[in-house]
Design a protein around this motif. Structure first.
Motif, PDB file in Angstrom:
ATOM      1  N   CYS B  39       3.811  -3.032  13.913  1.00 28.58           N
ATOM      2  CA  CYS B  39       4.743  -2.856  12.784  1.00 28.58           C
ATOM      3  C   CYS B  39       6.196  -2.998  13.240  1.00 28.58           C
ATOM      4  CB  CYS B  39       4.535  -1.487  12.141  1.00 28.58           C
ATOM      5  SG  CYS B  39       5.764  -1.103  10.879  1.00 28.58           S
ATOM      6  N   THR B  41       8.988  -2.210  11.811  1.00 27.74           N
ATOM      7  CA  THR B  41       9.928  -1.138  11.489  1.00 27.74           C
ATOM      8  C   THR B  41       9.417   0.253  11.879  1.00 27.74           C
ATOM      9  OG1 THR B  41       9.137  -1.087   9.205  1.00 27.74           O
ATOM     10  CG2 THR B  41      11.065  -2.415   9.640  1.00 27.74           C
ATOM     11  N   CYS B  73       9.113   0.170   5.154  1.00 24.16           N
ATOM     12  CA  CYS B  73       8.109  -0.895   5.240  1.00 24.16           C
ATOM     13  C   CYS B  73       8.645  -2.143   4.548  1.00 24.16           C
ATOM     14  CB  CYS B  73       6.818  -0.444   4.556  1.00 24.16           C
ATOM     15  SG  CYS B  73       5.689  -1.807   4.201  1.00 24.16           S
ATOM     16  N   VAL B  74       8.612  -3.282   5.233  1.00 25.69           N
ATOM     17  CA  VAL B  74       9.140  -4.514   4.644  1.00 25.69           C
ATOM     18  C   VAL B  74       8.031  -5.449   4.155  1.00 25.69           C
ATOM     19  CG1 VAL B  74      11.385  -4.538   5.789  1.00 25.69           C
ATOM     20  CG2 VAL B  74       9.394  -5.501   6.969  1.00 25.69           C
ATOM     21  N   SER B  75       6.812  -4.908   4.014  1.00 20.58           N
ATOM     22  CA  SER B  75       5.682  -5.679   3.484  1.00 20.58           C
ATOM     23  C   SER B  75       5.371  -6.925   4.303  1.00 20.58           C
ATOM     24  CB  SER B  75       5.937  -6.118   2.034  1.00 20.58           C
ATOM     25  OG  SER B  75       6.393  -5.047   1.270  1.00 20.58           O
ATOM     26  N   CYS B  76       5.510  -6.819   5.612  1.00 17.52           N
ATOM     27  CA  CYS B  76       5.281  -8.004   6.445  1.00 17.52           C
ATOM     28  C   CYS B  76       3.801  -8.307   6.614  1.00 17.52           C
ATOM     29  CB  CYS B  76       5.930  -7.818   7.805  1.00 17.52           C
ATOM     30  SG  CYS B  76       4.994  -6.703   8.862  1.00 17.52           S
ATOM     31  N   GLU B  77       2.941  -7.331   6.288  1.00 20.07           N
ATOM     32  CA  GLU B  77       1.491  -7.514   6.301  1.00 20.07           C
ATOM     33  C   GLU B  77       0.876  -7.698   7.686  1.00 20.07           C
ATOM     34  OE1 GLU B  77      -0.783  -7.144   4.049  1.00 20.07           O
ATOM     35  OE2 GLU B  77       0.586  -6.704   2.400  1.00 20.07           O
ATOM     36  N   CYS B  79       0.139  -5.211   9.675  1.00 20.08           N
ATOM     37  CA  CYS B  79      -0.884  -4.164   9.731  1.00 20.08           C
ATOM     38  C   CYS B  79      -2.155  -4.603   9.009  1.00 20.08           C
ATOM     39  CB  CYS B  79      -0.347  -2.875   9.116  1.00 20.08           C
ATOM     40  SG  CYS B  79       0.334  -3.091   7.457  1.00 20.08           S
ATOM     41  N   GLY B  90       0.437  -2.338   3.962  1.00 18.85           N
ATOM     42  CA  GLY B  90       1.506  -2.937   3.165  1.00 18.85           C
ATOM     43  C   GLY B  90       1.267  -2.705   1.680  1.00 18.85           C
TER      44      GLY B  90
HETATM   45  S1  SF4 Z   1       3.509  -4.131   6.084  1.00 18.88           S
HETATM   46 FE1  SF4 Z   1       2.624  -2.833   7.675  1.00 18.88          FE
HETATM   47  S2  SF4 Z   1       3.377  -3.688   9.592  1.00 18.88           S
HETATM   48 FE2  SF4 Z   1       4.662  -4.508   7.967  1.00 18.88          FE
HETATM   49  S3  SF4 Z   1       6.424  -3.121   7.818  1.00 18.88           S
HETATM   50 FE3  SF4 Z   1       4.887  -2.380   6.354  1.00 18.88          FE
HETATM   51  S4  SF4 Z   1       3.702  -0.881   7.487  1.00 18.88           S
HETATM   52 FE4  SF4 Z   1       4.813  -2.059   8.998  1.00 18.88          FE
END
Ligand code: SF4
Ligand code: SF4
Lengths: 281, 184
Positions: B39, B41, B73-77, B79, B90
């Motif tokens: 992750c 962030t 969380c920047v929703s980078c997916e 995880c 996400g």
């Molecule tokens: S989507 Fe998952 S990996 Fe990405 S920033 Fe959010 S929690 Fe972290």
């Protein structure tokens, strides 16, 4: 070769040079892009952080318009916009209750055979690298780019269904077709921090700093990307002056299309010196 | 004894609610930490993604919905792509933010939430995002006038931020979509 086209909000602002190079390159390949009439914003990450239903319905209005225009598959250059449209497509295809809800709110009937393609995917796999190679007038020989895919193109793979999510190759293949020599590196799918740039500049600076310095350490002379937000973050939050291209700009150099000086003027880090040093200005 | 039963009960209902809203089977998590390791962030979050899952299982609702993690969380997916149990954090984060907003729990990362609000309001006004008015709106909401002035000025000087918004024709349609989605 006609396609429906979603330019996205940054087309007339922060990624002006992406839009112009996309159009020029597409013309050179003999294709035609027909902009979706009266398209709206894809919603970006901000929308699904606040209202998930809205984040599915905003892209759906664009899908509805592109579908009824009957021009052909929908092509999206920006990886971020592409991701939002594909999230909606995923809900429309896999969740019947959601599909009905979206259809009712937006006022249309979804056609599951309607295709949404990332511009990069279209060029590499549909048009094909062979056709790209034939069109090259000036090989990018000697240019060593780091191909940066970021998040939105490859994740979540069940949604984007594009390339290998850990070690994607599409962009690398495209760069090779142009004659360039993309470097091997391990940060091609690491996140740049996205819109935290506006609230937590220092976090993005850290993430971008790592990506850019790893590219440099691996021997890259520049980074190539396909996302408006990644390009802006990589260019504005780094400290080593590595030029950041949209992939269509490098295609434009290899195809020797007109109007390139207008693109370079929009860059915070001018790529001109690098291009000149390789005789590609 | 009674208090133990009580804890388990509330724990279960928050877990069930988070599962239902996100569609993710959070009980499958075996704390391998793969999510947190990738992750971007996590180093800046007060609760790391894997711990967040554990806390949800334990029913620690206030701490979870009041955490900075759900906003950072920047929703980078990353995880969701890597979890061996196919848990998509996400997507879970979106559901948790939604719950926090509904319950009126103040966002621990207020500015991130305000920026999202300004962005969405910009779409509501014109159908497309207009950077200049969106940023002014955000600055007024957050009263944070100094952060990030330089990159903004650089973009402006490059002619990359148009002064005037371009409104789409279908603004009424957009308004209708907003109204329907906001009601639900
Ligand atoms: S989507 Fe998952 S990996 Fe990405 S920033 Fe959010 S929690 Fe972290
Ligand atoms: S990767 Fe999945 S199983 Fe592992 S700790 Fe994270 S959520 Fe739990």
């Amino acid at each position: 070769m006609k396609f429906s086209y979603f330019p996205g909000c940054t087309d007339h602002s922060t990624s002006y040079e992406y839009g112009r190079s996309t159009e020029a390159v597409f013309r050179a390949l003999g294709g035609e892009l027909v902009e979706i009439e009266d398209w709206n914003c894809c919603g970006a990450a901000a929308t699904h952080s606040i209202n998930r239903l809205l984040s599915l319905c905003l892209p759906a209005r664009n899908i509805s318009k592109a579908q009824s225009a009957q021009v052909g598959p929908l092509v999206v250059p920006c990886a971020g916009c592409f991701n939002m449209l594909k999230r909606t497509e995923y809900a429309l295809k896999n969740d019947e209750a959601k599909r009905k809800e979206i259809e009712e709110i937006v006022g249309f009937r979804y056609d599951p055979s309607f295709e949404i393609l990332a511009l990069m995917d279209l060029i590499v796999n549909r048009i094909g690298t062979e056709k790209v190679r034939e069109r090259v007038k000036r090989s990018l020989k000697g240019l060593k780019p780091a191909c940066y895919y970021g998040c939105a193109l490859v994740r979540h793979p069940k949604i984007t269904q594009l390339d290998d999510p850990e070690n994607p190759q599409y962009l690398d293949r495209l760069m090779k077709a142009l004659g360039a020599e993309p470097i091997e590196w391990s940060y091609k799918v690491d996140c740049c921090g996205a819109d935290l740039a506006l609230t937590y500049g220092n976090v993005v600076k850290k993430l971008v700093g790592r990506i850019v310095s790893m590219a440099k350490e691996a021997g890259a002379q520049c980074i190539v990307t396909s996302c408006g937000l990644c390009q802006a973050n990589l260019e504005m939050r780094q400290e080593v002056d590595l030029p950041i291209f949209y992939f269509t700009e490098l295609m434009g150099v290899a195809f020797d299309v007109e109007g390139r000086d207008q693109w370079w003027k929009k860059h915070m880090i001018s790529p001109k010196r690098l291009l000149e040093s390789l005789g590609l200005a | 004894m009674e208090s133990v039963v009580e804890t388990v009960k509330t724990g279960t209902s928050f877990l069930e609610e988070a599962k239902r809203r996100s569609g993710e089977d959070l009980s499958l998590c075996y704390q391998c930490l793969k999510c947190t390791a990738g992750c971007p962030t996590a180093p800046f979050m007060d609760v790391r993604p894997n711990n967040l899952i554990r806390m949800i299982q334990m029913g620690r609702k206030e701490e979870v919905l009041g955490s900075s993690a759900i906003w950072l969380c920047v929703s980078c997916e990353t995880c969701g792509t890597r979890c061996p149990n196919k848990i998509d954090i996400g997507v879970l984060m979106d559901a948790l933010r939604e719950m926090a907003i509904e319950e009126g729990i103040p966002a621990k990362e207020r500015n991130i939430h305000l920026l999202h609000e300004a962005f969405v309001q910009s779409i509501k006004r014109g159908g497309r995002v207009h950077e200049a008015t969106m940023l002014i709106d955000y600055k007024l909401r957050s009263r944070d006038f100094l952060t990030d002035l330089i990159p903004g000025m650089m973009l402006f000087l490059k002619g990359k931020i148009p002064l005037f918004p371009s409104f789409i024709k279908g603004r009424e349609e957009i308004k209708r979509i907003f109204e329907k989605c906001e009601k639900k």
